[in-house]
Design a protein around this motif. Structure first.
Motif, PDB file in Angstrom:
ATOM      1  N   GLN A 169       0.862  -1.180   0.000  1.00 32.45           N
ATOM      2  CA  GLN A 169       0.000   0.000   0.000  1.00 32.45           C
ATOM      3  C   GLN A 169       0.899   1.230   0.000  1.00 32.45           C
ATOM      4  OE1 GLN A 169      -2.382   0.576   3.537  1.00 32.45           O
ATOM      5  NE2 GLN A 169      -4.014   1.598   2.407  1.00 32.45           N
ATOM      6  N   ASN A 170       0.518   2.243  -0.776  1.00 32.44           N
ATOM      7  CA  ASN A 170       1.305   3.475  -0.862  1.00 32.44           C
ATOM      8  C   ASN A 170       2.759   3.198  -1.247  1.00 32.44           C
ATOM      9  OD1 ASN A 170      -1.012   4.829  -0.013  1.00 32.44           O
ATOM     10  ND2 ASN A 170      -0.414   4.734   2.136  1.00 32.44           N
ATOM     11  N   GLY A 171       2.956   2.202  -2.115  1.00 28.65           N
ATOM     12  CA  GLY A 171       4.288   1.943  -2.637  1.00 28.65           C
ATOM     13  C   GLY A 171       5.221   1.229  -1.691  1.00 28.65           C
ATOM     14  N   ALA A 172       4.740   0.603  -0.621  1.00 30.34           N
ATOM     15  CA  ALA A 172       5.617  -0.082   0.335  1.00 30.34           C
ATOM     16  C   ALA A 172       4.925  -1.325   0.867  1.00 30.34           C
ATOM     17  CB  ALA A 172       5.987   0.851   1.495  1.00 30.34           C
ATOM     18  N   TYR A 173       5.707  -2.208   1.474  1.00 29.43           N
ATOM     19  CA  TYR A 173       5.133  -3.371   2.125  1.00 29.43           C
ATOM     20  C   TYR A 173       4.291  -2.908   3.314  1.00 29.43           C
ATOM     21  CZ  TYR A 173       8.725  -6.085  -0.392  1.00 29.43           C
ATOM     22  OH  TYR A 173       9.532  -6.659  -1.342  1.00 29.43           O
ATOM     23  N   ASN A 174       2.998  -3.124   3.232  1.00 31.70           N
ATOM     24  CA  ASN A 174       2.081  -2.806   4.330  1.00 31.70           C
ATOM     25  C   ASN A 174       1.079  -3.934   4.446  1.00 31.70           C
ATOM     26  OD1 ASN A 174       2.385  -0.033   5.650  1.00 31.70           O
ATOM     27  ND2 ASN A 174       2.609   0.484   3.475  1.00 31.70           N
ATOM     28  N   ASP A 175       1.175  -4.681   5.540  1.00 30.34           N
ATOM     29  CA  ASP A 175       0.285  -5.826   5.718  1.00 30.34           C
ATOM     30  C   ASP A 175       0.051  -6.035   7.217  1.00 30.34           C
ATOM     31  OD1 ASP A 175      -0.687  -8.578   6.029  1.00 30.34           O
ATOM     32  OD2 ASP A 175      -0.191  -8.805   3.903  1.00 30.34           O
ATOM     33  N   ASN A 176      -1.190  -5.876   7.639  1.00 29.24           N
ATOM     34  CA  ASN A 176      -1.510  -6.033   9.064  1.00 29.24           C
ATOM     35  C   ASN A 176      -2.265  -7.321   9.360  1.00 29.24           C
ATOM     36  OD1 ASN A 176      -4.020  -5.541   8.036  1.00 29.24           O
ATOM     37  ND2 ASN A 176      -4.390  -3.630   9.164  1.00 29.24           N
ATOM     38  N   THR A 177      -2.196  -8.268   8.425  1.00 28.39           N
ATOM     39  CA  THR A 177      -2.910  -9.536   8.621  1.00 28.39           C
ATOM     40  C   THR A 177      -2.143 -10.489   9.537  1.00 28.39           C
ATOM     41  OG1 THR A 177      -1.861 -10.622   6.711  1.00 28.39           O
ATOM     42  CG2 THR A 177      -3.875  -9.345   6.297  1.00 28.39           C
TER      43      THR A 177
END
Length: 405
Positions: A305-313
């Protein structure tokens, strides 16, 4: 113009700036022609063999029971007539099948011919302006929605000077070279009658030394980006150049999928110019993966998300390899802005200590790439058997080949 990808990785922090992409349809037309010819030849031979064999067996069977009676002769004559009728029908079916194959071959040949005939257009400023990368509501928009109208002139033929309105080019594959911040850019794609990007769209970027710097391909459905692929390169935290290959589907402002990184051991140079380029020269991500020879450097499975690794799962993971594809780092947990960031206490990682030839293990909280050590949660050496027990029952899409000391 395009904002070039600027990947960074600090202490295993990886960014995918502008997960931007567009895609062209792969054509393996020569292979298809060979396959059609092979299928037609094989089926024709099999049918002929089966019919002939069946006929011979039939004659032998009846002849064995033949007792020189008129009744038996009549039965043979009737049966032979039936077989001839069946053979005639089979021959008709075979002719029809061959005609179908011929039609398919003709269609494939036409596709190849049409692809070669795609003209090169010179883009108008209003066309190039709509290829810019933009961000809207924290979601990366890979192409701006075209702002031209159907009667606006957006391109011209550099050889004849003929100018083209948008309505002249809608629903057609177009190949347009242009400049993007000093780099040679090549767009290959299409838009529909609503002036929305549609189908597969693809862009290649080459620097002043004619070296490939980026591939961006995406699949659009009436202006909506459904999936994309991207190639770029950056320096990892060990100051090594690596290629980055991202393959994702878009779901709102989240992009799901995988990212592969490879050690960069060579450059891809253009064998064409803006004046000589053809549709077949445009490189897709699939073409790139066939060309690349460097060992895998890393693999990320999770959201961006927003060009970066973003994962809250809590289900995402990152594997980093050395040049022998042995694991140097494996992290499982949440990511925030490209960093290991998980305060649930359930995240864990192993990291190889080359100096002492052992792996280090930690499970607990991570903040901005750093494990939060406490009296009960500390980093510690771990044996291979203990690592195997931790990984038992877990599935990883890529290999987890550990150093054996």
């Amino acid at each position: 113009m395009f904002e070039l990808i600027n990947y960074e990785e600090e202490n295993f922090q990886t960014h995918e700036n502008q997960d931007f992409v567009m895609s062209k349809k792969k054509k393996k037309d020569k292979t298809k022609l060979k396959k059609f010819a092979f299928i037609a030849s094989t089926i024709s031979s099999c049918i002929t063999l089966l019919v002939t064999s069946g006929f011979i067996v039939f004659i032998i069977s009846f002849y064995g029971d033949y007792r020189s009676t008129d009744t038996k002769v009549e039965m043979i004559g009737t049966s032979v007539s039936n077989v001839e009728t069946q053979m005639n029908q089979v021959q008709k079916d075979l002719v029809q099948f061959k005609n179908t194959i011929y039609d398919d071959l003709t269609s494939v040949k036409k596709d190849v011919k049409d692809a070669v005939k795609i003209p090169i257009y010179t883009a108008g400023s209003n066309f190039v302006g709509n290829l810019n990368v933009a961000e809207t509501n924290s979601q990366t928009s890979f192409l701006k929605t075209p702002s031209w109208k159907s009667d606006d002139i957006i391109a011209k033929n550099p050889l004849t000077g003929r100018k083209y309105k948008a309505k002249d080019l809608m629903n057609k594959k177009i190949l347009i070279p242009y400049k993007d911040d000093g780099q040679d850019a090549y767009f290959f794609g299409q838009f529909n009658k609503q002036n929305h990007w549609d189908g597969d769209c693809l862009i290649n970027l080459y620097d002043k030394k004619r070296r490939l710097t980026m591939i961006m391909e995406g699949r659009y459905n009436d202006g909506k980006l459904e999936s994309y692929r991207q190639v770029g390169y950056y320096k990892n935290h060990l100051k090594q150049w690596v290629w980055n290959v991202s393959e994702r589907e878009t779901k709102g402002n989240i992009n799901t999928g995988e990212t592969y990184t490879y050690y960069k051991n060579k450059n891809k140079k253009a064998a064409f110019t803006k004046k000589t380029v053809e549709a077949s020269d445009i490189m897709s991500v699939a073409d790139f993966k066939e060309w690349i020879t460097g060992a895998m450097e890393g693999y990320y499975c999770g959201n961006t998300q927003n060009g970066a690794y973003n994962d809250n799962t809590g289900k995402a993971y990152l594997i980093k390899y050395d040049k022998g594809k042995k694991v140097r780092t494996l992290y499982c947990g949440k990511f925030k802005n490209g960093a290991f960031h998980d305060e649930s206490g359930n995240a864990w990682y192993i990291s190889y200590d080359a100096e002492n030839s052992t792996y280090i293990y930690f499970k607990g909280k991570f903040v901005n790439n750093k494990p939060v050590e406490t009296s009960t949660h500390k980093r510690e050496n771990i044996s291979l058997n203990e690592i195997y027990q931790i990984m038992k029952g877990k599935h990883f899409n890529e290999s987890v080949d550990l150093h054996k000391k």
